[in-house]
Design a protein around this motif. Structure first.
Motif, PDB file in Angstrom:
ATOM      1  N   PHE A   1      22.292  33.516  36.920  1.00  7.33           N
ATOM      2  CA  PHE A   1      23.155  32.407  37.342  1.00  7.33           C
ATOM      3  C   PHE A   1      22.704  31.900  38.709  1.00  7.33           C
ATOM      4  CE2 PHE A   1      27.254  33.093  34.673  1.00  7.33           C
ATOM      5  CZ  PHE A   1      26.481  33.363  33.551  1.00  7.33           C
ATOM      6  N   LEU A   2      23.043  30.625  38.994  1.00 11.02           N
ATOM      7  CA  LEU A   2      22.629  29.985  40.233  1.00 11.02           C
ATOM      8  C   LEU A   2      23.755  29.947  41.269  1.00 11.02           C
ATOM      9  CD1 LEU A   2      20.410  27.129  38.743  1.00 11.02           C
ATOM     10  CD2 LEU A   2      19.766  29.446  39.403  1.00 11.02           C
ATOM     11  N   HIS A   3      23.651  29.065  42.248  1.00  8.98           N
ATOM     12  CA  HIS A   3      24.508  29.107  43.428  1.00  8.98           C
ATOM     13  C   HIS A   3      25.952  28.692  43.175  1.00  8.98           C
ATOM     14  CE1 HIS A   3      25.364  29.170  47.686  1.00  8.98           C
ATOM     15  NE2 HIS A   3      25.752  27.904  47.681  1.00  8.98           N
ATOM     16  N   ASP A   4      26.162  27.542  42.527  1.00 15.91           N
ATOM     17  CA  ASP A   4      27.509  27.005  42.320  1.00 15.91           C
ATOM     18  C   ASP A   4      28.139  27.623  41.081  1.00 15.91           C
ATOM     19  OD1 ASP A   4      27.133  25.479  44.550  1.00 15.91           O
ATOM     20  OD2 ASP A   4      27.101  23.538  43.529  1.00 15.91           O
ATOM     21  N   LEU A   5      28.664  28.834  41.216  1.00 14.46           N
ATOM     22  CA  LEU A   5      29.154  29.574  40.052  1.00 14.46           C
ATOM     23  C   LEU A   5      30.265  28.844  39.305  1.00 14.46           C
ATOM     24  CD1 LEU A   5      29.217  33.271  41.327  1.00 14.46           C
ATOM     25  CD2 LEU A   5      27.587  32.190  39.770  1.00 14.46           C
ATOM     26  N   LEU A   6      31.158  28.154  40.022  1.00 19.62           N
ATOM     27  CA  LEU A   6      32.256  27.463  39.350  1.00 19.62           C
ATOM     28  C   LEU A   6      31.826  26.142  38.726  1.00 19.62           C
ATOM     29  CD1 LEU A   6      35.334  28.133  41.655  1.00 19.62           C
ATOM     30  CD2 LEU A   6      34.596  29.328  39.589  1.00 19.62           C
ATOM     31  N   PHE A   7      30.523  25.849  38.759  1.00 21.33           N
ATOM     32  CA  PHE A   7      29.994  24.650  38.111  1.00 21.33           C
ATOM     33  C   PHE A   7      28.850  25.002  37.173  1.00 21.33           C
ATOM     34  CE2 PHE A   7      32.039  23.454  42.025  1.00 21.33           C
ATOM     35  CZ  PHE A   7      32.801  22.360  41.653  1.00 21.33           C
ATOM     36  N   GLU A   8      28.758  26.282  36.858  1.00 19.42           N
ATOM     37  CA  GLU A   8      27.807  26.748  35.858  1.00 19.42           C
ATOM     38  C   GLU A   8      28.402  26.526  34.461  1.00 19.42           C
ATOM     39  OE1 GLU A   8      24.786  27.140  36.724  1.00 19.42           O
ATOM     40  OE2 GLU A   8      24.378  29.286  36.944  1.00 19.42           O
ATOM     41  N   PRO A   9      27.586  26.537  33.405  1.00 15.21           N
ATOM     42  CA  PRO A   9      28.128  26.362  32.046  1.00 15.21           C
ATOM     43  C   PRO A   9      29.203  27.392  31.707  1.00 15.21           C
ATOM     44  CG  PRO A   9      25.747  26.117  32.028  1.00 15.21           C
ATOM     45  CD  PRO A   9      26.116  26.607  33.408  1.00 15.21           C
ATOM     46  N   GLU A  10      29.134  28.572  32.312  1.00 15.58           N
ATOM     47  CA  GLU A  10      30.096  29.649  32.031  1.00 15.58           C
ATOM     48  C   GLU A  10      31.269  29.631  33.001  1.00 15.58           C
ATOM     49  OE1 GLU A  10      25.920  30.689  30.884  1.00 15.58           O
ATOM     50  OE2 GLU A  10      26.910  30.012  32.738  1.00 15.58           O
ATOM     51  N   ARG A  11      31.541  28.488  33.590  1.00 12.90           N
ATOM     52  CA  ARG A  11      32.565  28.398  34.646  1.00 12.90           C
ATOM     53  C   ARG A  11      33.939  28.881  34.192  1.00 12.90           C
ATOM     54  NH1 ARG A  11      31.528  23.040  32.967  1.00 12.90           N
ATOM     55  NH2 ARG A  11      29.932  22.809  34.570  1.00 12.90           N
ATOM     56  N   ASP A  12      34.319  28.593  32.944  1.00 11.90           N
ATOM     57  CA  ASP A  12      35.655  28.983  32.473  1.00 11.90           C
ATOM     58  C   ASP A  12      35.801  30.503  32.431  1.00 11.90           C
ATOM     59  OD1 ASP A  12      36.543  26.385  32.248  1.00 11.90           O
ATOM     60  OD2 ASP A  12      36.012  26.205  30.128  1.00 11.90           O
ATOM     61  N   ALA A  13      34.756  31.181  31.982  1.00 18.04           N
ATOM     62  CA  ALA A  13      34.807  32.651  31.915  1.00 18.04           C
ATOM     63  C   ALA A  13      34.868  33.232  33.330  1.00 18.04           C
ATOM     64  CB  ALA A  13      33.583  33.182  31.175  1.00 18.04           C
ATOM     65  N   ILE A  14      34.113  32.643  34.252  1.00 16.47           N
ATOM     66  CA  ILE A  14      34.126  33.119  35.636  1.00 16.47           C
ATOM     67  C   ILE A  14      35.504  32.887  36.256  1.00 16.47           C
ATOM     68  CG2 ILE A  14      33.167  32.738  37.945  1.00 16.47           C
ATOM     69  CD1 ILE A  14      30.504  32.033  36.567  1.00 16.47           C
ATOM     70  N   THR A  15      36.075  31.720  35.989  1.00 13.33           N
ATOM     71  CA  THR A  15      37.405  31.410  36.505  1.00 13.33           C
ATOM     72  C   THR A  15      38.431  32.407  35.990  1.00 13.33           C
ATOM     73  OG1 THR A  15      36.931  29.048  36.725  1.00 13.33           O
ATOM     74  CG2 THR A  15      39.245  29.676  36.553  1.00 13.33           C
ATOM     75  N   GLN A  16      38.334  32.766  34.732  1.00 13.48           N
ATOM     76  CA  GLN A  16      39.275  33.724  34.163  1.00 13.48           C
ATOM     77  C   GLN A  16      39.147  35.100  34.814  1.00 13.48           C
ATOM     78  OE1 GLN A  16      41.926  33.229  32.178  1.00 13.48           O
ATOM     79  NE2 GLN A  16      41.365  31.088  32.526  1.00 13.48           N
ATOM     80  N   GLU A  17      37.937  35.493  35.165  1.00 17.13           N
ATOM     81  CA  GLU A  17      37.751  36.767  35.856  1.00 17.13           C
ATOM     82  C   GLU A  17      38.403  36.736  37.236  1.00 17.13           C
ATOM     83  OE1 GLU A  17      34.095  39.136  35.300  1.00 17.13           O
ATOM     84  OE2 GLU A  17      33.233  37.286  34.504  1.00 17.13           O
ATOM     85  N   ILE A  18      38.278  35.591  37.899  1.00 17.27           N
ATOM     86  CA  ILE A  18      38.911  35.437  39.213  1.00 17.27           C
ATOM     87  C   ILE A  18      40.427  35.502  39.088  1.00 17.27           C
ATOM     88  CG2 ILE A  18      39.319  33.803  41.105  1.00 17.27           C
ATOM     89  CD1 ILE A  18      36.415  32.844  40.724  1.00 17.27           C
ATOM     90  N   ILE A  19      40.955  34.790  38.096  1.00 15.69           N
ATOM     91  CA  ILE A  19      42.408  34.770  37.890  1.00 15.69           C
ATOM     92  C   ILE A  19      42.927  36.168  37.544  1.00 15.69           C
ATOM     93  CG2 ILE A  19      44.237  33.911  36.369  1.00 15.69           C
ATOM     94  CD1 ILE A  19      42.718  31.239  36.273  1.00 15.69           C
ATOM     95  N   GLN A  20      42.197  36.898  36.720  1.00 12.74           N
ATOM     96  CA  GLN A  20      42.605  38.264  36.380  1.00 12.74           C
ATOM     97  C   GLN A  20      42.640  39.147  37.625  1.00 12.74           C
ATOM     98  OE1 GLN A  20      40.029  39.690  33.251  1.00 12.74           O
ATOM     99  NE2 GLN A  20      40.639  38.073  31.824  1.00 12.74           N
ATOM    100  N   TRP A  21      41.658  38.948  38.508  1.00 14.27           N
ATOM    101  CA  TRP A  21      41.633  39.731  39.745  1.00 14.27           C
ATOM    102  C   TRP A  21      42.848  39.391  40.610  1.00 14.27           C
ATOM    103  CZ3 TRP A  21      41.458  39.024  45.021  1.00 14.27           C
ATOM    104  CH2 TRP A  21      41.066  40.124  45.794  1.00 14.27           C
ATOM    105  N   LEU A  22      43.161  38.105  40.711  1.00 10.99           N
ATOM    106  CA  LEU A  22      44.332  37.686  41.485  1.00 10.99           C
ATOM    107  C   LEU A  22      45.615  38.230  40.865  1.00 10.99           C
ATOM    108  CD1 LEU A  22      43.428  33.922  42.104  1.00 10.99           C
ATOM    109  CD2 LEU A  22      43.329  35.774  43.778  1.00 10.99           C
ATOM    110  N   ASN A  23      45.744  38.095  39.540  1.00 12.40           N
ATOM    111  CA  ASN A  23      46.961  38.535  38.848  1.00 12.40           C
ATOM    112  C   ASN A  23      47.248  40.025  39.068  1.00 12.40           C
ATOM    113  OD1 ASN A  23      47.355  35.972  37.836  1.00 12.40           O
ATOM    114  ND2 ASN A  23      46.559  36.430  35.792  1.00 12.40           N
ATOM    115  N   SER A  24      46.188  40.819  39.113  1.00 12.36           N
ATOM    116  CA  SER A  24      46.386  42.272  39.272  1.00 12.36           C
ATOM    117  C   SER A  24      46.811  42.656  40.682  1.00 12.36           C
ATOM    118  CB  SER A  24      45.082  43.007  38.908  1.00 12.36           C
ATOM    119  OG  SER A  24      44.046  42.668  39.808  1.00 12.36           O
ATOM    120  N   ARG A  25      46.832  41.661  41.584  1.00 12.43           N
ATOM    121  CA  ARG A  25      47.203  41.949  42.977  1.00 12.43           C
ATOM    122  C   ARG A  25      48.423  41.149  43.437  1.00 12.43           C
ATOM    123  NH1 ARG A  25      42.472  43.049  41.648  1.00 12.43           N
ATOM    124  NH2 ARG A  25      41.330  44.801  42.580  1.00 12.43           N
ATOM    125  N   VAL A  26      49.078  40.496  42.506  1.00 19.01           N
ATOM    126  CA  VAL A  26      50.313  39.755  42.838  1.00 19.01           C
ATOM    127  C   VAL A  26      51.476  40.734  42.794  1.00 19.01           C
ATOM    128  CG1 VAL A  26      51.877  37.957  42.077  1.00 19.01           C
ATOM    129  CG2 VAL A  26      49.419  37.573  42.003  1.00 19.01           C
TER     130      VAL A  26
END
Length: 396
Positions: A371-396
């Motif tokens: 993967f390249l620099h702009d991770l949230l603008f890569e073709p797999e952006r939705d999967a990456i976003t979901q990983e971020i959200i899961q990380w946030l959810n586990s710490r709310v």
């Protein structure tokens, strides 16, 4: 793929003074000496900027100087209300700010289902720059957390509109700040005199967010140089104590010069030629995303600075990365750092070093192969976003 080549073009003339043993000035102005000095200065600039990979891009459509004449309404020195309907003050960044505000208002009108409220807010630090911020507030879900977005070099917070909406859908209020010289904030486009100003502005904005959202866990998201700004702000114990965690994508903590002596030369060039942009010729190099449409959207956006790196900006990046490298062991906030292994802008090995050296007891690291620099603008952006959200959810 061929690597990029950066070629500097000198300009005549310059001035050089010489003196003999008797103290007499033998030559005040010498054309050859002048040419030699400018070649030397350009050489210094080239050496300083060599570590920064420059990407092929189309010229921005807006005025990079940020000048725009018209009706002037002064923004008070203190914090002004959200969504001021009046025009903003003129000067560097005024035309960009007008565009940024218009986009917020247009985006709110598009929300036919009333899923969120889009607002903007302006504030002026003591140094006098007007800083543009915006928010995405969900209205159809229970709010359980807050996220502050810090964009990367040459871009702006509005680029994360889709990411903010996805966070909204999961119960997070989202706030974004355009740091000085970027997006709707004041300053020469793409020029940063001091990244410490951006750190200070982030703290001011964060204080407003925390005050408006008592009891809600607050997270910080920083991309690239925005990640470096975020990390430096979180090294302040007073800030760290109030933040629930940080998400860092491709953080700029591994941009270093090719030789240590350049750290001594960089401050000199940044004083002599702070806003200088290197005229450069490019060969094809790695882009920041593998998604062609994402690249077109980025480099056709007038709020994205697409010109060559300015000398002072480059020096400031060197300065903040050097500081972070020396203070990684002081990082205590919970964090999730994400980096692409094929990133040609910031070093993924530095993110690994952050994970290994940080004092945080709650820390997560993930490298995305190829993967390249702009991770949230890569073709797999939705999967990456979901990983971020899961990380946030586990710490709310």
């Amino acid at each position: 793929m061929a690597s990029e080549v950066l070629i500097l073009k000198g300009e005549d003339p310059a001035m050089m003074l010489t003196s003999g043993a008797t103290g007499r000035i033998s030559a005040l102005f010498s054309l050859n000496a002048l040419k030699s000095l400018i070649v030397f200065l350009n050489g210094v600039v080239l050496l300083i900027l060599l570590p920064f990979r420059v990407l092929v891009s189309t010229p921005a459509k807006d005025d990079h100087e940020g000048h725009r004449k018209g009706a002037v309404v002064r923004v008070p020195a203190t914090i002004v209300a959200w969504k001021s309907s009046s025009s903003v003050s003129s000067g560097n960044g005024a035309s960009r700010r007008t565009m940024a505000i218009r986009r917020v208002l247009e985006e709110e009108k598009k929300d036919d289902n009333n899923n969120m409220v889009r607002d903007y807010w302006l504030f002026r630090p003591r140094r006098g720059d007007t800083i543009f911020t915006q928010s995405w507030i969900p209205t159809n879900v229970k709010v359980r957390g807050v996220v502050l977005l810090m964009h990367g070099l040459n871009e702006h917070s509005g680029r994360y509109n889709q990411f903010a909406k996805q966070l909204n859908a999961n119960g997070y209020k989202v706030y974004g700040m355009d740091w000085v010289g970027h997006g709707g904030s004041d300053g020469l486009h793409g020029y940063v005199h001091s990244l410490d100003d951006a750190v200070s502005d982030m703290k001011v904005f964060l204080e407003k967010i925390l005050t408006e959202n008592p009891g809600l866990p607050c997270f910080c998201f920083g991309h690239s140089t925005g990640g470096a700004i975020t990390l430096k702000a979180l090294l302040d114990p007073k800030i760290e104590a109030r933040i629930a965690g940080a998400v860092l994508t491709s953080p700029a903590i591994g941009v270093e010069p090719s030789h240590p002596i350049l750290l001594a030369l960089a401050p000199i060039a940044s004083v002599l030629l702070p806003t200088y942009q290197c005229s450069s010729a490019y060969k094809k190099g790695l882009p920041v995303s593998r998604d062609p449409e994402a690249l077109i959207a980025k480099y056709s956006d007038p709020l994205v600075s697409t010109g060559p790196l300015r000398v002072r900006t480059g020096y400031e990046i060197l300065r903040i990365t050097s500081y972070l490298q020396q203070n990684l062991t002081k990082v205590k906030v919970p964090f999730f750092v994400l980096h692409g292994t094929a990133d040609s802008v910031t070093d993924p090995a530095a993110s690994k070093k952050l994970y290994e050296e940080a004092a945080s007891t709650d820390k997560t690291s993930k490298l995305y192969e190829g993967f390249l620099h702009d991770l949230l603008f890569e073709p797999e952006r939705d999967a990456i976003t979901q990983e971020i959200i899961q990380w946030l959810n586990s710490r709310v």
